[in-house]
Enzyme design. Sequence first.
Site, PDB file in Angstrom:
ATOM      1  N   GLU A  57       0.826  -1.207   0.000  1.00 39.46           N
ATOM      2  CA  GLU A  57       0.000   0.000   0.000  1.00 39.46           C
ATOM      3  C   GLU A  57       0.864   1.262   0.000  1.00 39.46           C
ATOM      4  O   GLU A  57       0.531   2.247  -0.652  1.00 39.46           O
ATOM      5  CB  GLU A  57      -0.950  -0.008   1.192  1.00 39.46           C
ATOM      6  CG  GLU A  57      -2.067  -1.032   1.076  1.00 39.46           C
ATOM      7  CD  GLU A  57      -2.962  -0.791  -0.129  1.00 39.46           C
ATOM      8  OE1 GLU A  57      -3.081   0.375  -0.577  1.00 39.46           O
ATOM      9  OE2 GLU A  57      -3.525  -1.764  -0.659  1.00 39.46           O
ATOM     10  N   TYR A 140      -6.902   6.141   4.354  1.00 40.96           N
ATOM     11  CA  TYR A 140      -6.940   5.144   3.289  1.00 40.96           C
ATOM     12  C   TYR A 140      -6.100   3.916   3.630  1.00 40.96           C
ATOM     13  O   TYR A 140      -6.563   2.777   3.532  1.00 40.96           O
ATOM     14  CB  TYR A 140      -6.465   5.730   1.947  1.00 40.96           C
ATOM     15  CG  TYR A 140      -6.168   4.613   0.982  1.00 40.96           C
ATOM     16  CD1 TYR A 140      -7.205   3.938   0.349  1.00 40.96           C
ATOM     17  CD2 TYR A 140      -4.860   4.160   0.787  1.00 40.96           C
ATOM     18  CE1 TYR A 140      -6.951   2.853  -0.469  1.00 40.96           C
ATOM     19  CE2 TYR A 140      -4.595   3.088  -0.031  1.00 40.96           C
ATOM     20  CZ  TYR A 140      -5.648   2.430  -0.660  1.00 40.96           C
ATOM     21  OH  TYR A 140      -5.390   1.339  -1.444  1.00 40.96           O
ATOM     22  N   ASP A 158      -9.518   4.484  -2.783  1.00 45.16           N
ATOM     23  CA  ASP A 158      -8.386   4.982  -3.555  1.00 45.16           C
ATOM     24  C   ASP A 158      -8.919   5.638  -4.824  1.00 45.16           C
ATOM     25  O   ASP A 158     -10.144   5.707  -5.043  1.00 45.16           O
ATOM     26  CB  ASP A 158      -7.384   3.866  -3.850  1.00 45.16           C
ATOM     27  CG  ASP A 158      -7.754   3.024  -5.052  1.00 45.16           C
ATOM     28  OD1 ASP A 158      -8.967   2.916  -5.357  1.00 45.16           O
ATOM     29  OD2 ASP A 158      -6.854   2.463  -5.702  1.00 45.16           O
TER      30      ASP A 158
END
Length: 312
Positions: A57, A140, A158
């Site tokens: 990520e 996020y 996203d």
Amino acid sequence: MTDTTTDPALTDLAPSDSVLADAASLHSPVIAWFDEHARDLPWRRPEAGAWGVMVSEFMLQQTPVSRVLPVYEQWLARWPRPADLAAEAPGEAVRAWGRLGYPRRALRLHGAAQAIAERHGGDVPSEHAQLLSLPGIGEYTAAAVASFAYGQRHAVLDTNVRRVFARAAAGVQYPPTATTAAERKLARALLPDDQETAARWAAASMELGALVCTAKNEDCSRCPISGRCAWRLAGKPAHQGPARRGQTYAGTDRQVRGKLLAVLREATSPVPQSALDAVWHEPVQRARALDGLVSDGLVEPLENGLYRLPSS
């Protein structure tokens, strides 16, 4: 980019009542499509674990999968657990980051690894609040790790997901520049009730945006929910805000920073000013870029005009 003052739909991102009432009808076709078409990526495999998901990520922010894959594999081979990375100098994280871009992410990931080692016994925490409290982790990333690594129910927003939701539910071509409260509300409204399906939905809607509902040249013929897409059904109305511009790189401070960091990454000892001066012809811009790297903690100045990657 997007000017939300000129398009009320972008401000509200309000889905139609029919979309919300029938949200469950979106889940099955998108997840079924994902089951058949999802890419086999290393961070999606069970052996990746929560640390592998977290590393991916960080690396995938503003960086395509093709560039991330080799760096990711090298990173996990060298630092298979957070404590392994935490034990190294932060400069080693910057060195291993290579040319992924936005190297402050490497420092943030190193800081998160140190916090995991110190606060959580070396294991990536599973609680969303604990993830959010780690340095360098925002809403996020916390939601993504909790969802993808631990199968929890979170709205994971996203760029790809936001674009899918803007088109399918709100009927506009692009979402706002920055994530809005309205988008979060919409994402929660579309989230399946049970955790397992919600986690699968998060991954599936993200993949749909990455492979089919792309920013340009979307392929509606391959989309499993094209028959329900509000934007397509409305005739694909054009974006109403100013023209969306891609990011430039050549000649920018970001390019100069990259060239300076490349010299330091390849060096095994401190580098003199003269070696850095040789990589860019314009002295004012070069000095500004170097000052920025020092300010960001990516470069450590030493005595006698020497520089190195950060050691602590």
